[in-house]
Design an enzyme around this catalytic site. Structure first.
Site, PDB file in Angstrom:
ATOM      1  N   LYS A   1       0.901  -1.252  -0.087  1.00  0.00           N
ATOM      2  CA  LYS A   1      -0.112  -0.023   0.002  1.00  0.00           C
ATOM      3  C   LYS A   1       1.009   1.326   0.176  1.00  0.00           C
ATOM      4  O   LYS A   1       1.345   1.486   1.210  1.00  0.00           O
ATOM      5  CB  LYS A   1      -0.722   0.083   1.188  1.00  0.00           C
ATOM      6  CG  LYS A   1      -1.901   1.058   0.899  1.00  0.00           C
ATOM      7  CD  LYS A   1      -2.512   1.628   2.278  1.00  0.00           C
ATOM      8  CE  LYS A   1      -2.037   2.938   2.677  1.00  0.00           C
ATOM      9  NZ  LYS A   1      -2.052   4.057   1.888  1.00  0.00           N
TER      10      LYS A   1
ATOM     11  N   GLY B   1       7.078   4.669   8.214  1.00  0.00           N
ATOM     12  CA  GLY B   1       6.212   6.034   8.147  1.00  0.00           C
ATOM     13  C   GLY B   1       6.555   6.745   9.552  1.00  0.00           C
ATOM     14  O   GLY B   1       7.342   6.561  10.181  1.00  0.00           O
ATOM     15  N   SER B   2       5.397   7.588   9.818  1.00  0.00           N
ATOM     16  CA  SER B   2       5.613   8.174  11.259  1.00  0.00           C
ATOM     17  C   SER B   2       5.535   7.117  12.528  1.00  0.00           C
ATOM     18  O   SER B   2       4.932   6.140  12.347  1.00  0.00           O
ATOM     19  CB  SER B   2       4.140   9.134  11.361  1.00  0.00           C
ATOM     20  OG  SER B   2       3.263   8.399  11.237  1.00  0.00           O
ATOM     21  N   THR B   3       6.086   7.766  13.351  1.00  0.00           N
ATOM     22  CA  THR B   3       6.164   7.017  14.725  1.00  0.00           C
ATOM     23  C   THR B   3       4.778   6.870  15.187  1.00  0.00           C
ATOM     24  O   THR B   3       4.333   5.642  15.764  1.00  0.00           O
ATOM     25  CB  THR B   3       6.887   7.547  15.651  1.00  0.00           C
ATOM     26  OG1 THR B   3       8.460   7.653  15.391  1.00  0.00           O
ATOM     27  CG2 THR B   3       6.974   7.042  17.088  1.00  0.00           C
ATOM     28  N   ALA B   4       3.896   7.658  15.204  1.00  0.00           N
ATOM     29  CA  ALA B   4       2.249   7.624  15.660  1.00  0.00           C
ATOM     30  C   ALA B   4       1.721   6.486  14.864  1.00  0.00           C
ATOM     31  O   ALA B   4       1.335   5.502  15.660  1.00  0.00           O
ATOM     32  CB  ALA B   4       1.710   9.059  15.535  1.00  0.00           C
TER      33      ALA B   4
ATOM     34  N   GLY C   1       3.139   3.985  13.433  1.00  0.00           N
ATOM     35  CA  GLY C   1       3.770   2.747  13.807  1.00  0.00           C
ATOM     36  C   GLY C   1       3.340   2.193  15.071  1.00  0.00           C
ATOM     37  O   GLY C   1       3.334   0.964  15.128  1.00  0.00           O
TER      38      GLY C   1
ATOM     39  N   GLU D   1       9.970   0.947  10.621  1.00  0.00           N
ATOM     40  CA  GLU D   1      10.955   1.840  10.292  1.00  0.00           C
ATOM     41  C   GLU D   1      10.349   3.236  10.452  1.00  0.00           C
ATOM     42  O   GLU D   1       9.447   3.917   9.656  1.00  0.00           O
ATOM     43  CB  GLU D   1      11.550   1.641   9.026  1.00  0.00           C
ATOM     44  CG  GLU D   1      13.139   2.308   8.648  1.00  0.00           C
ATOM     45  CD  GLU D   1      13.054   3.619   8.076  1.00  0.00           C
ATOM     46  OE1 GLU D   1      12.853   4.534   8.897  1.00  0.00           O
ATOM     47  OE2 GLU D   1      12.977   3.613   6.927  1.00  0.00           O
TER      48      GLU D   1
ATOM     49  N   CYS E   1      13.686  10.211   6.762  1.00  0.00           N
ATOM     50  CA  CYS E   1      13.714   9.807   8.164  1.00  0.00           C
ATOM     51  C   CYS E   1      14.989   9.775   8.807  1.00  0.00           C
ATOM     52  O   CYS E   1      15.138  10.138  10.126  1.00  0.00           O
ATOM     53  CB  CYS E   1      13.045   8.495   8.277  1.00  0.00           C
ATOM     54  SG  CYS E   1      14.068   7.218   7.171  1.00  0.00           S
TER      55      CYS E   1
HETATM   56  P1  NDP Z   1       1.911   8.405   7.921  1.00  0.00           P
HETATM   57  O1  NDP Z   1       2.780   7.535   8.894  1.00  0.00           O
HETATM   58  O2  NDP Z   1       0.662   8.618   8.063  1.00  0.00           O
HETATM   59  O3  NDP Z   1       1.990   7.408   6.459  1.00  0.00           O
HETATM   60  C1  NDP Z   1       3.010   6.638   6.103  1.00  0.00           C
HETATM   61  C2  NDP Z   1       1.973   5.320   5.595  1.00  0.00           C
HETATM   62  O4  NDP Z   1       1.172   4.889   6.276  1.00  0.00           O
HETATM   63  C3  NDP Z   1       1.200   5.729   4.427  1.00  0.00           C
HETATM   64  O5  NDP Z   1       0.899   4.841   3.352  1.00  0.00           O
HETATM   65  C4  NDP Z   1      -0.170   6.437   5.046  1.00  0.00           C
HETATM   66  O6  NDP Z   1      -1.233   6.144   4.198  1.00  0.00           O
HETATM   67  C5  NDP Z   1      -0.341   4.738   5.885  1.00  0.00           C
HETATM   68  N1  NDP Z   1      -1.195   4.986   7.085  1.00  0.00           N
HETATM   69  C6  NDP Z   1      -1.567   6.212   7.738  1.00  0.00           C
HETATM   70  N2  NDP Z   1      -2.335   5.731   8.578  1.00  0.00           N
HETATM   71  C7  NDP Z   1      -2.290   4.692   8.692  1.00  0.00           C
HETATM   72  C8  NDP Z   1      -3.117   3.813   9.502  1.00  0.00           C
HETATM   73  N3  NDP Z   1      -3.768   4.274  10.606  1.00  0.00           N
HETATM   74  N4  NDP Z   1      -2.725   2.308   9.691  1.00  0.00           N
HETATM   75  C9  NDP Z   1      -2.068   1.982   8.599  1.00  0.00           C
HETATM   76  N5  NDP Z   1      -1.452   2.582   7.712  1.00  0.00           N
HETATM   77  C10 NDP Z   1      -1.520   4.206   7.774  1.00  0.00           C
HETATM   78  O7  NDP Z   1       2.865   9.500   7.679  1.00  0.00           O
HETATM   79  P2  NDP Z   1       2.322  11.073   7.140  1.00  0.00           P
HETATM   80  O8  NDP Z   1       2.085  11.025   5.792  1.00  0.00           O
HETATM   81  O9  NDP Z   1       1.256  11.273   7.803  1.00  0.00           O
HETATM   82  O10 NDP Z   1       3.560  11.938   7.778  1.00  0.00           O
HETATM   83  C11 NDP Z   1       3.495  12.451   9.074  1.00  0.00           C
HETATM   84  C12 NDP Z   1       4.954  12.536   9.460  1.00  0.00           C
HETATM   85  O11 NDP Z   1       5.575  11.424   9.619  1.00  0.00           O
HETATM   86  C13 NDP Z   1       5.886  13.449   8.768  1.00  0.00           C
HETATM   87  O12 NDP Z   1       5.643  14.903   9.018  1.00  0.00           O
HETATM   88  C14 NDP Z   1       7.288  12.576   9.166  1.00  0.00           C
HETATM   89  O13 NDP Z   1       7.638  13.317  10.475  1.00  0.00           O
HETATM   90  C15 NDP Z   1       6.697  11.146   9.310  1.00  0.00           C
HETATM   91  N6  NDP Z   1       6.986  10.436   8.501  1.00  0.00           N
HETATM   92  C16 NDP Z   1       8.347   9.577   8.542  1.00  0.00           C
HETATM   93  C17 NDP Z   1       8.651   8.815   7.472  1.00  0.00           C
HETATM   94  C18 NDP Z   1       9.845   7.828   7.430  1.00  0.00           C
HETATM   95  O14 NDP Z   1      10.339   7.702   6.549  1.00  0.00           O
HETATM   96  N7  NDP Z   1      10.069   7.518   8.607  1.00  0.00           N
HETATM   97  C19 NDP Z   1       7.940   8.910   6.287  1.00  0.00           C
HETATM   98  C20 NDP Z   1       6.725   9.766   6.145  1.00  0.00           C
HETATM   99  C21 NDP Z   1       6.366  10.627   7.197  1.00  0.00           C
HETATM  100  P3  NDP Z   1      -1.728   7.547   3.607  1.00  0.00           P
HETATM  101  O15 NDP Z   1      -0.826   8.129   2.882  1.00  0.00           O
HETATM  102  O16 NDP Z   1      -3.044   6.917   2.788  1.00  0.00           O
HETATM  103  O17 NDP Z   1      -2.201   8.218   4.577  1.00  0.00           O
END
Ligand code: NDP
Length: 507
Positions: free
Chosen positions: A205, A257-260, A262, A279, A313
């Site tokens: 996804k 993706g984000s820690t929240a 994760g 990660e 990240c």
């Molecule tokens: P998210 O963690 O929300 O998004 C990363 C992925 O997770 C996307 O595919 C997203 O889908 C998906 N996702 C979102 N919510 C859920 C959920 N509840 N369950 C399962 N999958 C989910 O990152 P954001 O785009 O909101 O970015 C926010 C902050 O996160 C950034 O400002 C940055 O600080 C951090 N970040 C860190 C990254 C890293 O590489 N460590 C990468 C991206 C962001 P969808 O796009 O459809 O919401």
């Protein structure tokens, strides 16, 4: 949002260079052609090697963050679509992929790697149009590294029993993989290549703002003649990602993706026997000692935080400078910032492209404003930003203290917070004072100091006299709130295998 403190500006050298006589000259535009790229009007879900609308049919729009113009519509998957994708992947694992020898799987991976190389220009242009990153980065970093991952893991596919001797490595089954928007194709490769090499089937996804190179990759899957159902790609909001994570037939979850989010995924997987790799975010320390070659360090600092607009990240977002060189280093850094070219990501001269979304730009602006409000000193080079698109000037904060939000929170934008230290012990103490632990950098000429610092840093990756270097053979991952598990190298392969010897994790 407006920033309430006046920016320190200099004569307009940004987007300019200096000729031998010191006279500024402008770079002529060098836009990459887009006419060889075919972006479809609408993309369906890719399940079982066919592309079809979601059920019920629902779509959402994807835009170019540098122009705010729509690029395509993509399918919005439903819960039923998730189930269909998992069932298809499970059947493909049972009937075809797990039955193939490692040597046969390797052939498919090599084929994918070669097709990515052949179509690299197309992938680079689509990646840049959809993510906002400069074409020179997608062309020279993202796409070649993605191909390198497939080459690397192709090499392991028929050697699993040598990689894990006496462990009888077994594939797990269906892997759910959720990736972010900062390196869409590269994160796809980090996830899919080891999973397939290990004999699993996958459902990916992509992030909702950046699904286009994933759907272009679907075309590569067909071109490489992969058995149907081995790679499936579905798009939709975060809830759809969570449906995938919770599906009982998923055996492995890999998330970047984000820690929240994760943490939410970790909670959803807790109590099941699903394997999990997370990660997450970072707030890396880049530490410059007074014996470091300053000009070289400047390039490392710039690469560490302004590469990919700082949407990385492992970005070196906290710069620790030894007090004795603070003044000359900051003077050099400000001059260097003035030479960064900000603008059209498709222009081959551009150094800093567009922020990925309006939401992310607002987050960067909000945190920068907090830096000003909390008393740090802001510097931004004078440069014109395009009228449309989500652009932000490369930003430098001095006079930052440990308690400032810009020193603690992940900004994920082109914003550097500079702090100082006197002794190596103080640098270690301050650098490790963060909830994150993904990466770090050390700049010094002294080899023994490098070893001392590397051992003391609570970070998964520590670069010495360089920054942001990636290689498929090298494991990557974090400590603390930066997640757990490793991607890349043999460690990344283990994450997709049951090496317990009793088959307890496979189904
Ligand atoms: P998210 O963690 O929300 O998004 C990363 C992925 O997770 C996307 O595919 C997203 O889908 C998906 N996702 C979102 N919510 C859920 C959920 N509840 N369950 C399962 N999958 C989910 O990152 P954001 O785009 O909101 O970015 C926010 C902050 O996160 C950034 O400002 C940055 O600080 C951090 N970040 C860190 C990254 C890293 O590489 N460590 C990468 C991206 C962001 P969808 O796009 O459809 O919401």
């Amino acid at each position: 949002m407006t920033l309430t403190k006046k920016r320190e500006t200099r004569p307009a050298t940004a987007s300019w260079g200096l000729s031998a006589g010191g006279i500024p000259w402008e770079y002529a535009p060098a836009p990459e052609a887009t006419d060889h790229v075919n972006i479809e009007r609408e993309y369906g879900l890719f399940i079982g090697n066919t592309s079809a609308p979601s059920r019920p049919r629902k779509t959402f729009s994807v835009i170019n963050p540098a122009t705010e113009e729509p690029l395509a519509k993509v399918a919005h998957a439903s819960k039923a679509d998730v189930h269909r994708a998992v069932t298809t992947a499970r059947e493909a694992h049972r009937s075809s992929w797990s039955k193939l020898s490692g040597r046969e799987r390797a052939k498919y991976l090599y084929r994918i790697a070669r097709i990515l190389q052949e179509r690299s220009r197309e992938f680079a242009v689509v990646e840049t149009m959809n993510s906002g990153k400069p074409i020179k980065e997608s062309r020279d970093v993202d796409v070649p590294l993605a191909a390198a991952h497939f080459f690397y893991y192709a090499g392991w596919a028929d050697k699993l029993e040598y990689a894990f001797p006496n462990r009888e490595p077994q594939s797990l089954g269906v892997a759910a993989q959720i990736i972010p928007w900062n390196f869409p194709l590269l994160m796809l490769a980090w996830k899919i290549a080891p999973a397939l090499a290990a004999g699993n089937t996958v459902i990916l996804k992509p992030a909702s703002t950046t699904p286009l190179t994933a759907y272009l990759f679907a075309d590569v899957v067909r071109q490489a003649d992969l058995p149907p159902g081995v790679v499936n790609i579905i798009t939709g909001p975060g809830e759809i990602g969570m449906e995938l994570v919770r599906h009982p037939d998923v055996r492995k979850v890999a998330f970047t993706g984000s820690t929240a989010v994760g943490k939410m995924i970790a909670r959803a997987v807790a109590g099941t026997d699903k394997k999990l790799t997370l990660e997450l975010g970072g707030k890396a320390a880049n530490i410059v000692f007074d014996d470091a070659p300053l000009d070289q360090a400047i390039e490392g600092i710039v690469n560490g935080i302004y590469f990919n607009q700082g949407e990385v990240c492992c970005a070196g977002s906290r710069l620790f400078v030894q007090e004795s060189v603070h003044e000359p280093l900051i003077a050099k850094l400000k001059a260097r910032l003035g030479t960064l070219r900000v603008g059209d990501p498709l222009d081959k001269n551009t150094d800093v492209g567009a922020i990925n979304s309006a939401g992310q730009l607002a987050k960067v602006q909000e945190l920068v404003q907090s830096g000003i409000d909390e008393g740090a000193e802001i510097f931004q080079p004078a440069c014109d930003l395009p009228e449309r698109g989500f652009f932000f000037r490369p930003t430098l904060f001095t006079g930052v203290s440990q308690s400032h939000r810009i020193a603690q929170e992940e900004i994920f934008g082109p914003v550097l917070s500079v702090l100082t230290f006197r002794t190596p012990e103080e640098a270690i103490e301050k650098a490790n004072n963060t909830p994150y632990g993904l990466s770090a950098g050390v700049w010094t000429e002294k080899g023994s100091r490098i070893f001392k610092m590397v051992a003391a840093m609570k970070a998964g990756v520590v670069w010495a006299n360089t920054f942001n270097r990636f290689d498929p053979t090298s494991p990557f991952g974090g400590y603390k709130e930066s997640g757990h598990g490793r991607e890349g190298g043999i460690h990344g392969l283990a994450a997709y295998l049951d090496v317990s010897g009793d088959g307890a994790n496979t189904r």
